[in-house]
Design a protein around this motif. Structure first.
Motif, PDB file in Angstrom:
ATOM      1  N   ASN A   1      -0.440   4.351   3.027  1.00 29.71           N
ATOM      2  CA  ASN A   1      -0.378   5.820   2.977  1.00 29.71           C
ATOM      3  C   ASN A   1      -1.632   6.462   3.579  1.00 29.71           C
ATOM      4  O   ASN A   1      -2.182   7.431   3.041  1.00 29.71           O
ATOM      5  CB  ASN A   1      -0.189   6.311   1.541  1.00 29.71           C
ATOM      6  CG  ASN A   1       1.132   5.860   0.949  1.00 29.71           C
ATOM      7  OD1 ASN A   1       2.128   5.743   1.653  1.00 29.71           O
ATOM      8  ND2 ASN A   1       1.135   5.600  -0.354  1.00 29.71           N
ATOM      9  N   GLY A   2      -2.080   5.895   4.669  1.00 30.76           N
ATOM     10  CA  GLY A   2      -3.231   6.450   5.368  1.00 30.76           C
ATOM     11  C   GLY A   2      -4.583   6.087   4.772  1.00 30.76           C
ATOM     12  O   GLY A   2      -5.622   6.512   5.283  1.00 30.76           O
ATOM     13  N   VAL A   3      -4.583   5.306   3.676  1.00 29.20           N
ATOM     14  CA  VAL A   3      -5.842   4.904   3.030  1.00 29.20           C
ATOM     15  C   VAL A   3      -6.134   3.451   3.368  1.00 29.20           C
ATOM     16  O   VAL A   3      -5.277   2.580   3.186  1.00 29.20           O
ATOM     17  CB  VAL A   3      -5.765   5.088   1.497  1.00 29.20           C
ATOM     18  CG1 VAL A   3      -7.082   4.660   0.859  1.00 29.20           C
ATOM     19  CG2 VAL A   3      -5.447   6.533   1.156  1.00 29.20           C
ATOM     20  N   LYS A   4      -7.352   3.185   3.823  1.00 26.10           N
ATOM     21  CA  LYS A   4      -7.721   1.835   4.235  1.00 26.10           C
ATOM     22  C   LYS A   4      -8.327   1.062   3.073  1.00 26.10           C
ATOM     23  O   LYS A   4      -9.161   1.577   2.332  1.00 26.10           O
ATOM     24  CB  LYS A   4      -8.724   1.893   5.386  1.00 26.10           C
ATOM     25  CG  LYS A   4      -8.978   0.539   6.043  1.00 26.10           C
ATOM     26  CD  LYS A   4      -9.804   0.696   7.311  1.00 26.10           C
ATOM     27  CE  LYS A   4      -9.930  -0.620   8.060  1.00 26.10           C
ATOM     28  NZ  LYS A   4     -10.681  -0.474   9.313  1.00 26.10           N
ATOM     29  N   TYR A   5      -7.894  -0.198   2.919  1.00 23.36           N
ATOM     30  CA  TYR A   5      -8.431  -1.087   1.895  1.00 23.36           C
ATOM     31  C   TYR A   5      -8.985  -2.326   2.585  1.00 23.36           C
ATOM     32  O   TYR A   5      -8.254  -3.068   3.235  1.00 23.36           O
ATOM     33  CB  TYR A   5      -7.341  -1.477   0.889  1.00 23.36           C
ATOM     34  CG  TYR A   5      -6.753  -0.288   0.159  1.00 23.36           C
ATOM     35  CD1 TYR A   5      -7.466   0.333  -0.866  1.00 23.36           C
ATOM     36  CD2 TYR A   5      -5.499   0.218   0.500  1.00 23.36           C
ATOM     37  CE1 TYR A   5      -6.932   1.423  -1.537  1.00 23.36           C
ATOM     38  CE2 TYR A   5      -4.962   1.308  -0.163  1.00 23.36           C
ATOM     39  CZ  TYR A   5      -5.686   1.908  -1.180  1.00 23.36           C
ATOM     40  OH  TYR A   5      -5.158   2.984  -1.844  1.00 23.36           O
TER      41      TYR A   5
END
Length: 444
Positions: free
Chosen positions: A111-115
């Protein structure tokens, strides 16, 4: 004298790295991630410089702590296994380890969040761009080089902790290869996932590990368990400790250095550092007294060895939560962790595994207890269980299982790979003679 090829290759690797370092261009353009020099806080610089020295002292302290526990024929070899980590891992850290730990995240996006799973090895090779300016997102009040060197001391002591599990039976050259692989393949991704702002365990799971209970002690503890299982039992698994005074000296050095380890992890000279300093002291004191008294009520004599081990277990257990809990809570953490670790040290089923110096029962179990108790007691951001943070507690427990599996099975695989390249276990004759003599031609 016949010189084995592996030693020639090892020397060649060091020579090549040194020559590359001589000609490496470290004057690349500074990116927007760095702040100007006027953002540096001098008091923070002074404290983290001192803390870095304190953490460095812990590795020689660990060598005395372990060296005094083994038999007289293996004191030097055991101490050297810890001490040599200062040389090996420091070089690994400068060349690529720091990049893998704190470089730009390589991972996945939801969802557009980088991990992040691991850092980009090309972010800071040979400490490129690691200079006198502070980093915006990592220790913004001290030079980036100081942050990198402080973190290096954590990377150094982690594989050194593992050595206690297979003391008195490991080949030195094979051990060197293993700690390099461990540092690159297990320590660096774990460090990135827990301490880097975009790290998976930090950003998604909200894991709170103030100073390394998960990154250092759990990883070393489970790698130690894997090592003891892989190498098997010694031919004579029971031994008399060679020098209890060494153990006491090592404990004192560790306790002293741990103030830099824990309070230094505030990365500033502030109130959080002061609280971490206090909780570190009290948890260790509580664990030491609990250990000797628990020994006594179980029919064992009060011993200097027990007091030393108890103190270190308290230091291990308080590490992940030292900046998040109060002094009274640290008393409880020291108490309950000492009881559990003591029970594990004396558990008959665990005794069947020849973990020479009970590394898993002390560091592994201590790290687990610290992670669980931090999830229950920690205050501030990301509320713990007692403060309405059921989600944080659940995430901590999931992360605990993931980290345990990753470090245990990952280390087991690395032992197998190392053994294929260079057999890990010494010969029966070398073990009988003692590693001091057979591996190093030295004796105490």
């Amino acid at each position: 004298m016949k010189i084995e090829l592996k030693w020639v290759v090892s020397f060649g690797v060091i020579a090549i790295i040194s020559i590359i370092g001589l000609f490496w261009n470290t004057k690349l353009p500074i990116s927007s991630e760095f702040l100007s020099g006027d953002k540096i806080v001098k008091s923070d610089v002074a404290w983290i410089l001192a803390s870095s020295g304190l953490v460095l002292l812990m590795t020689p302290g660990l060598s005395f702590f372990y060296g005094g526990m083994v038999g007289k024929k293996n004191v030097i070899s055991t101490m050297l296994q810890s001490f040599i980590s200062l040389g090996v891992i420091s070089i690994v850290w400068v060349t690529v380890g720091f990049s893998l730990s704190f470089g730009d995240s390589i991972g996945f996006t939801i969802n557009g969040v980088k991990y992040g799973i691991i850092g980009n090895p090309f972010s800071y090779p040979f400490f490129d761009q690691v200079g006198m300016l502070p980093h915006k997102n990592m220790a913004s009040t001290i030079p980036f080089i100081l942050f990198a060197l402080f973190q290096m001391k954590f990377a150094v002591i982690t594989p050194a902790i593992i050595t206690g599990s297979f003391a008195e039976r490991v080949r030195f050259i094979s051990y060197l290869l293993f700690i390099i692989l461990f540092s690159l393949i297990i320590y660096t991704p774990l460090c990135h996932m827990v301490w880097y702002p975009d790290g998976l365990l930090n950003k998604y799971f909200g894991v709170r590990d103030f100073a390394g209970g998960t990154v250092v002690h759990m990883s070393a503890g489970f790698a130690a368990l894997a090592g003891a299982l892989f190498l098997g039992k010694r031919k004579k698994p029971h031994h008399e400790p060679s020098n209890i005074s060494y153990v006491l000296l090592g404990t004192g050095m560790l306790w002293f250095g741990w103030f830099g380890f824990n309070a230094g992890s505030a990365l500033a000279a502030n109130a959080t550092a002061a609280m971490a300093f206090g909780t570190t002291t009290i948890a260790s004191a509580s664990a030491m007294m609990t250990w000797v008294l628990f020994d006594r009520i179980n029919g064992r004599k009060v011993s200097a060895l027990g007091a030393s081990i108890g103190a270190v277990v308290g230091l291990v257990a308080i590490t992940p939560g030292c900046g998040f809990v109060t002094i009274p809570e640290s008393l409880f953490i020291g108490f309950i962790s000492a009881v559990v670790s003591n029970a594990m040290v004396n558990w008959k089923k665990l005794k069947k595994i020849d973990d020479t110096l009970d590394v898993f029962a002390c560091h592994g179990v201590g790290g687990i207890m610290g992670m669980i108790l931090t999830a229950i007691l920690a205050q501030g951001k990301n509320a713990s269980l007692l403060h309405g943070g059921l989600t944080v507690f659940t995430h901590h427990m999931i992360a605990l299982v993931l980290v345990s599996a990753f470090t245990f099975f990952g280390a087991l695989l690395l032992y197998k790979v190392t053994d294929i390249i260079s057999p890990l276990r010494v010969t029966e004759e070398s073990e009988r003679l003692g590693l001091d003599q057979s591996q190093h031609d030295e004796k105490i």
